[in-house]
Design a protein around this motif. Structure first.
Motif, PDB file in Angstrom:
ATOM      1  N   ARG A   8      52.853 -57.180-100.035  1.00  0.00           N
ATOM      2  CA  ARG A   8      52.077 -56.851 -99.735  1.00  0.00           C
ATOM      3  C   ARG A   8      51.311 -55.629 -99.982  1.00  0.00           C
ATOM      4  O   ARG A   8      50.591 -55.205 -98.925  1.00  0.00           O
ATOM      5  N   ARG A   9      50.811 -56.099-101.087  1.00  0.00           N
ATOM      6  CA  ARG A   9      49.743 -55.420-101.599  1.00  0.00           C
ATOM      7  C   ARG A   9      48.203 -56.466-100.955  1.00  0.00           C
ATOM      8  O   ARG A   9      47.031 -55.439-100.299  1.00  0.00           O
ATOM      9  N   TRP A  10      48.378 -57.788-100.569  1.00  0.00           N
ATOM     10  CA  TRP A  10      47.417 -58.212 -99.543  1.00  0.00           C
ATOM     11  C   TRP A  10      47.491 -57.057 -98.458  1.00  0.00           C
ATOM     12  O   TRP A  10      46.696 -57.406 -97.842  1.00  0.00           O
ATOM     13  N   ARG A  12      48.349 -54.700 -97.066  1.00  0.00           N
ATOM     14  CA  ARG A  12      47.750 -53.599 -97.682  1.00  0.00           C
ATOM     15  C   ARG A  12      46.188 -53.420 -97.485  1.00  0.00           C
ATOM     16  O   ARG A  12      45.878 -52.319 -96.586  1.00  0.00           O
ATOM     17  N   GLU A  13      46.029 -54.073 -98.575  1.00  0.00           N
ATOM     18  CA  GLU A  13      44.554 -54.423 -98.671  1.00  0.00           C
ATOM     19  C   GLU A  13      43.546 -55.163 -97.056  1.00  0.00           C
ATOM     20  O   GLU A  13      42.683 -54.622 -97.136  1.00  0.00           O
ATOM     21  N   VAL A  24      43.868 -59.105-106.010  1.00  0.00           N
ATOM     22  CA  VAL A  24      44.754 -59.664-105.309  1.00  0.00           C
ATOM     23  C   VAL A  24      44.985 -61.049-105.000  1.00  0.00           C
ATOM     24  O   VAL A  24      45.796 -61.491-104.548  1.00  0.00           O
ATOM     25  N   ASP A  76      54.756 -51.230-104.779  1.00  0.00           N
ATOM     26  CA  ASP A  76      53.680 -52.490-104.916  1.00  0.00           C
ATOM     27  C   ASP A  76      52.009 -52.181-105.764  1.00  0.00           C
ATOM     28  O   ASP A  76      51.462 -52.328-105.405  1.00  0.00           O
ATOM     29  N   PRO A  78      50.174 -50.590-108.883  1.00  0.00           N
ATOM     30  CA  PRO A  78      48.987 -51.726-109.800  1.00  0.00           C
ATOM     31  C   PRO A  78      49.965 -52.282-110.994  1.00  0.00           C
ATOM     32  O   PRO A  78      50.920 -51.638-111.469  1.00  0.00           O
TER      33      PRO A  78
END
Length: 86
Positions: A8-10, A12-13, A24, A76, A78
């Motif tokens: 999810r972090r991947w 979104r960024e 990430v 997701d 920190p």
């Protein structure tokens, strides 16, 4: 699970900033390995291409199709994922 939070972090960024941070990237390599991250790049790009084509063609939602579930708040954020062996 942690691997889902990394994905999810991947996404979104990558979608929002057109790149991913070193943090990430490192988390993704720890979870999926370098070959897995290359696969992730390809998969994310291909999904974006399909979405663009389907949106441009105004592809309708199939009959009986619904929407995706909403993301869990804070799922997701920190520190949400701890890579194996970290």
């Amino acid at each position: 699970p942690g691997d889902e939070a990394v994905l999810r972090r991947w996404a979104r960024e990558r979608r929002g900033q057109r790149q991913v941070s070193d943090a990430v990237w490192g988390d993704a390599v720890r979870w999926f390995g370098e070959a897995g991250v290359v696969d992730l790049i390809g998969l994310h790009g291909y999904y974006g291409l399909l979405a663009m084509v389907m949106n441009a063609a105004r592809t309708p939602v199939p009959e009986g199709g619904g929407s995706l579930p909403a993301a869990r708040p804070g799922a997701d954020g920190p520190g949400a994922a701890t890579a194996p062996g970290a």
